[in-house]
Design a protein around this motif. Structure first.
Motif: not given
Length: 156
Positions: A46-50, A55-58, A122-125, A142-143
């Motif tokens: 979510v931080r990366e998407l932000e 509008e990540v909240y949507a 998605y590999i968070s580490s 590609d984000w």
């Protein structure tokens, strides 16, 4: 079961509160046992998407969706009329071959819906996003494309 806002679920709450919130939002008949590592990976996602969309909240996903009778689970699944987006969460390093096998199997199960399927892990580490190509290869993702900021993007 209903899709939920991953933004809402990843806010700073303890795991018990989140399990109650997830059950309320999803309409699930039981409390889902949320794993701490998976929640942390989702928070990182979510931080990366932000950083790449407003509008990540949507965003709404089915979280920990299981296909009845098969027991096949999808971490995050977004189903729209025009496409399906599947995002698998990993906390530690996983081989590309393991990722490829999982995403290929997921695509097989989802193909009965008859829509284009976009498969990601998605590999968070490693803060690493990869995707499965149409030729069953794992490539760096590609984000911007995932978030829909380019022409012909997936558009979460």
């Amino acid at each position: 079961m209903k899709s939920i806002s991953i933004y809402a679920v990843t806010r700073n709450q303890n795991i018990e509160q989140l399990q109650k919130l997830e059950r309320q939002l999803s309409g699930r008949e039981y409390f889902l046992k949320m794993r701490t590592w998976e929640l942390e990976s989702m928070r990182s996602l979510v931080r990366e998407l932000e950083a790449h969309m407003d509008e990540v909240y949507a965003l709404r996903f089915f979280y920990s969706f299981q296909i009845p009778r098969l027991g096949k689970e999808f971490d995050l699944l977004q189903i729209k009329d025009e496409q399906i987006v599947n995002i698998e969460l990993k906390s530690g390093a996983v081989s590309d071959e393991t990722i490829r096998k999982q995403l290929t199997q997921n695509r097989y199960y989802l193909s009965v819906l008859g829509r284009p399927i976009y498969s990601y892990t998605y590999i968070s580490s490693q803060n690493r996003l990869v995707r499965l190509t149409n030729h069953d290869h794992i490539v760096e993702a590609d984000w911007q494309q995932l978030c829909g900021n380019k022409k012909n993007a997936v558009a979460l």
